[in-house]
Design an enzyme around this catalytic site. Sequence first.
Site, mmCIF file in Angstrom:
data_model
loop_
_atom_site.group_PDB
_atom_site.id
_atom_site.type_symbol
_atom_site.label_atom_id
_atom_site.label_comp_id
_atom_site.label_asym_id
_atom_site.label_seq_id
_atom_site.Cartn_x
_atom_site.Cartn_y
_atom_site.Cartn_z
ATOM 1 N N ASP A 118 0.803 -1.210 0.000
ATOM 2 C CA ASP A 118 0.000 0.000 0.000
ATOM 3 C C ASP A 118 0.851 1.283 0.000
ATOM 4 O O ASP A 118 0.679 2.177 -0.846
ATOM 5 C CB ASP A 118 -0.847 -0.074 1.290
ATOM 6 C CG ASP A 118 -1.938 0.942 1.286
ATOM 7 O OD1 ASP A 118 -2.234 1.465 0.203
ATOM 8 O OD2 ASP A 118 -2.482 1.227 2.373
ATOM 9 N N ASP A 165 -0.132 -9.751 2.753
ATOM 10 C CA ASP A 165 -1.374 -9.472 3.499
ATOM 11 C C ASP A 165 -2.663 -9.636 2.679
ATOM 12 O O ASP A 165 -3.738 -9.763 3.247
ATOM 13 C CB ASP A 165 -1.333 -8.052 4.067
ATOM 14 C CG ASP A 165 -0.154 -7.836 4.991
ATOM 15 O OD1 ASP A 165 0.378 -8.844 5.498
ATOM 16 O OD2 ASP A 165 0.246 -6.678 5.209
ATOM 17 N N GLY A 208 -0.874 -9.950 8.640
ATOM 18 C CA GLY A 208 -1.962 -9.429 7.808
ATOM 19 C C GLY A 208 -2.285 -7.973 8.097
ATOM 20 O O GLY A 208 -3.188 -7.405 7.492
ATOM 21 N N VAL A 298 8.456 -16.004 9.539
ATOM 22 C CA VAL A 298 8.426 -17.297 8.837
ATOM 23 C C VAL A 298 7.451 -17.206 7.650
ATOM 24 O O VAL A 298 7.680 -17.777 6.582
ATOM 25 C CB VAL A 298 7.946 -18.392 9.824
ATOM 26 C CG1 VAL A 298 7.412 -19.613 9.114
ATOM 27 C CG2 VAL A 298 9.083 -18.786 10.747
#
Length: 331
Positions: A118, A165, A208, A298
């Site tokens: 974004d 995300d 996320g 991870v």
Amino acid sequence: MHVDFEKLRMSGAGKAIAVLTSGGDAQGMNAAVRAVTRMGIYVGAKVYLIYEGYQGLVDGGDHIKLANWQSVTNIIQLGGTIIGSARCKAFTTREGRLSAAFHLVQRGITNLCVCGGDGSLTGANIFRSEWSDLLSELVRQGRITDSLAQQYTHLNIVGLVGSIDNDFCGTDMTIGADSALHRIMEVIDAITTTAQSHQRTFVLEVMGRHCGYLAVVSALASGADWLFIPEAPPEDGWEDHMCARLGESRSKGSRLNIVIIAEGAIDKHGQPISSNYVKDLVVQRLGYDTRVTVLGHVQRGGTPSAFDRVLVSIMLLCIRVARLIVKRLRP
Ligand code: ATP
């Protein structure tokens, strides 16, 4: 619609394109760098790799390198980004963007492909909209000639949403989200086996930011008992409902509980719901042996899935073909 590949091959002759990766890294960014480079060369354009995201653009010099076909050999399967990514404060200032414009126009680059999230794409859009002002300022400062500014009046931007995300509106899947899901599922499957052996409850926190996509899909795919996501804050009293649900599952013979929590999870009052809070709740109310696993970086690591590798490669071909079609349709 029929695509004339011979025409496509010639369509970038005399032009220059640069690619950079910015913000948090995501699996598939290397595949994006490879696809831009190879497609750029295929259409006859000069292709530049910009190292260290916007910082490389602001600093110029060795951070902007001409690429050839071999520069991106054997990288499609690698996670991360071989050209580096960074968060760059300087690019958020006009002074930084002025320097970036100078380094592009110096090399005749008027096409920029940004692979990032974004923030990176917001920055790219600001840069594009300021481009002619920036060039005028460079002329006023005597850093470039007026004829150079006239020659490169437009900056074309292509944004590839590289983010695990999956939080970009208008995009079904962002680059890296599918690979991150694979990684999450591997961890959940591994944890499920040990949880079962010891009759444990596991609270798993996934990334996320403000988007619950990774949490929702991993909960569905793992048959989790409970899920927290930012988009659907639980009603007041959720603590009772959740504990009742976990208890019910155990009483019916299950030897484990899996609770998935998105990192941006909040309650109805906008207060964060932390994994440790959920863990303490289960321990206090139900007395279950409960562990928290925060998956962390991870999820960004490891090899990109086949989907992410192919997604960017197809995207690049589609963008190029679309530009050709638009040109053909223009009166
Ligand atoms: P992720 O989703 O992984 O965090 P991102 O692209 O959103 O990736 P950010 O840190 O938000 O990551 O942005 C990356 C870089 O983009 C910033 O360091 C900055 O250089 C540039 N950028 C972000 N927002 C702006 C803005 N409003 N104006 C100019 N540049 C910006």
